[in-house]
Write an enzyme that holds these catalytic residues in place. Structure first.
Site, PDB file in Angstrom:
ATOM      1  CD  GLU A  13      -2.372   2.526  -3.466  1.00  0.00           C
ATOM      2  OE1 GLU A  13      -3.516   2.987  -3.588  1.00  0.00           O
ATOM      3  OE2 GLU A  13      -1.712   2.639  -2.407  1.00  0.00           O
ATOM      4  CG  ASP A  24      -1.860   1.130   1.315  1.00  0.00           C
ATOM      5  OD1 ASP A  24      -2.670   1.271   0.386  1.00  0.00           O
ATOM      6  OD2 ASP A  24      -1.790   1.896   2.297  1.00  0.00           O
TER       7      ASP A  24
END
Length: 608
Positions: A336, A302
């Site tokens: 990401e 993330d």
């Protein structure tokens, strides 16, 4: 369901099912590519397709089809855990079935109970949002998504237990399905407060709604925050070093610009100082321990661009190396990087040493072409930049391609946003066509849960996180789904939904043809004034290829390209059979293809 949808569905069931020698794993086709440090691209004899998709441990990630899911919104396999912890107050409560921000009850057991559904869709890898124990309730919401971690050693009780996760992984592995964890290194839950912003209880001082970012320049001049931890919360984070404010930036809320993008609190979450060697070592140890305990098949990381690049240069190789030593030879990491510019994305696969990232550039291009009716020249421009990703451990065919997600919104939403008055049949057709583009292009396809059931959503974030099981959220249940008379108030695990069937057929096609997973991309036809375009997936050793032709426009269109001595025959077309343009029965030096509106066709050069 009206006659046109039935016609589309009937044609679709025929598409992709015709046998072909080209790229079938059983034919032992080998595509040599430059080998990287993980062995990808090395010349390895192909196995029969059944062996490849049963042997999860040794299967190259390029052979996989991903399904991205929020466990809380998928299926409630164990209602007894809906309220979370019964011993740790910070991880308890938050169930609000009628509110889009609340916990809705889905869990790890629910995913295990729906493995048949996923396997029949063609899924070979499941990526779940973070499962580690969260601070259940913060001032700005409820942690149904899993991104507010306080304990990096155990599973959040809303989702199940450590034993439940191991059971799911074992059950998935028995089917040849991989399991990927979503991990966080950028931040922890919002626990640390600032005396200049907050009361002793942790609430904002009157009139404050956020903590203004303090730049490095201000810190140098003595203008800084004084961090503190509210009473009773000094030991809530695990491992214990995470409770010490000195390991955090403590500079206030990020504006997501400039230095604050790295040093600021992401929506108030406690931002770790990832440039600190102790934080780097601590995070490596945390995730090595998770690999050791659970044996996942890889990580999605993330908020990558909000972490120092130097962190990834050490973290990623260390994690992959450790996983390999633990007996996971194909452990895959992808990050990401929320940016549609290939120059930014590729920075993290080259300098940052991440093997792969989510391809936000592909998502924007697909949406522009198939939903916003822009020129396919955008695809030509996108793929022309693929060399940016090439280095010792990364390349463009390792990118994770997707059409929508839990942050930006769904395929159905983007279509509705562009053309709200478009017919239901055309909306369905555009969604299927864009999924075909994802499955037939270079990269590894990622299906966003619910898209296979025609979910549309009302926007991004929580408005794109509907329940697959019967929902009680009014703002979800009033949406019109693509290709279905159902709503999200119904149980939506329909194997007969036209999108489910279309994706299942595309999965089958991709598995049958190694060129769709390993073939080198080559452009074949792009023209500024046409919506018809073509690209090939090529075996550079044998020169065999699959030629993909798409028409994203509203009218039938024709293209002509040079065959360069190759013989092409039609492999399949969608949504209906086309009058097959082929040079298989003559010595024509060109191939002319006419496609109806919103359609695609695949040609092969393999000998029948």
């Amino acid at each position: 369901m009206n006659k046109q949808i039935v016609t589309i569905l009937s044609a679709m069931l025929l598409a992709g099912c015709q046998p072909s020698a080209v790229g079938n794993d059983a034919t032992q086709v080998v595509i040599p590519l430059p080998a990287d440090s993980a062995g990808r691209g090395s010349k390895v004899p192909a196995k029969p397709i059944s062996d490849i998709y049963q042997d999860y441990l040794h299967r190259d990630v390029r052979d996989d089809i991903f399904y991205f899911v929020l466990p809380d919104r998928f299926y409630n396999g164990n209602p007894s855990n809906d309220n979370g912890s019964i011993t740790q107050q910070i991880s308890a409560g938050g169930v609000e079935l009628t509110h889009p921000r609340g916990f809705h009850g889905g869990d790890i057991n629910g995913i295990e109970q729906k493995l048949d559904y996923l396997q029949n869709l063609g899924v070979t890898a499941i990526w779940m949002t973070p499962l580690l124990r969260n601070k259940a309730i913060q001032s700005d919401g409820i942690a149904h998504h899993g991104y507010w971690i306080v304990d990096f050693t155990e599973i959040d009780p809303h989702f199940g237990s450590n034993a439940d996760l191991k059971q799911l992984i074992n059950a998935a592995h028995l089917r040849g399905i991989k399991v990927f964890f979503d991990i966080i290194t950028n931040h922890t839950a919002d626990v640390i407060k600032y005396q200049e912003c907050h009361q002793a209880s942790g609430e904002f001082i009157a009139s404050n709604t956020h903590c203004e970012y303090k730049s490095l320049d201000k810190l140098a001049k003595g203008d800084s925050y004084t961090p503190f931890i509210p009473e009773g919360q000094s030991e809530v984070k695990v491992p214990s070093w995470l409770n010490d404010p000195r390991y955090y930036h403590n500079q206030g809320d990020s504006t997501f610009k400039g230095e604050s993008s790295l040093n600021g609190d992401f929506n108030g979450l406690d931002d770790l100082n990832t440039a600190d060697p102790a934080v780097l070592a601590g995070m490596i140890e945390i995730y090595q321990n998770l690999i050791k305990e659970f044996k996942p098949d890889g990580f999605r990381i993330d908020t990558v661009k909000h972490v120092d690049l130097s962190f990834w240069q050490t973290f990623s190789p260390e994690i992959v190396s450790f996983a390999n030593a633990q007996g996971i030879p194909q452990f895959h990491v992808f990050g990401e990087v929320y940016d549609p510019d290939p120059k930014v994305l590729s920075l993290y696969t080259t300098e940052g040493q991440l093997p792969s990232v989510l391809d936000f550039a592909f998502q924007q291009t697909a949406a522009d072409i198939f939903y916003r009716e822009k020129s396919p020249i955008l695809a030509q421009q996108l793929f022309a930049q693929d060399a940016l990703y090439q280095d010792s451990d990364s390349q463009a065919d390792l990118l994770m391609t997707f059409l929508g997600n839990h942050d930006m919104g769904r395929t159905g939403y983007f279509i509705n946003q562009t053309a709200p008055t478009m017919s239901a049949e055309d909306k369905l057709q555009r969604s299927i066509l864009s999924h075909a583009f994802m499955f037939l292009s270079r990269g590894i396809p990622v299906i966003y849960y619910g898209d296979e059931q025609g979910f549309t959503g009302d926007g991004n974030d929580i408005d794109a996180r509907e329940d697959m099981f019967s929902s009680k959220v009014a703002s979800y249940n009033d949406n019109t789904l693509l290709g279905s008379q159902a709503t999200t108030a119904d149980d939506n695990f329909d194997n007969n939904h036209p999108l489910y069937k279309a994706i299942a057929q595309l999965s089958h096609l991709r598995k049958q043809h190694v060129l769709l997973r390993r073939g080198e991309y080559q452009e074949r036809f792009y023209q500024a004034d046409k919506n018809i375009f073509a690209f090939a997936r090529l075996d550079p050793k044998t020169d065999e290829e699959l030629l993909m032709v798409f028409n994203s426009g509203e009218h039938a269109q024709t293209m002509t390209l040079s065959t360069e001595g190759k013989i092409y025959r039609l492999l399949t077309s969608w949504p209906a059979p086309i009058t097959a343009a082929s040079n298989a029965d003559n010595t024509a030096t060109t191939l002319t293809v006419t496609l109806p509106r919103l359609s695609y066709a695949i040609y092969t050069t393999a000998t029948p």
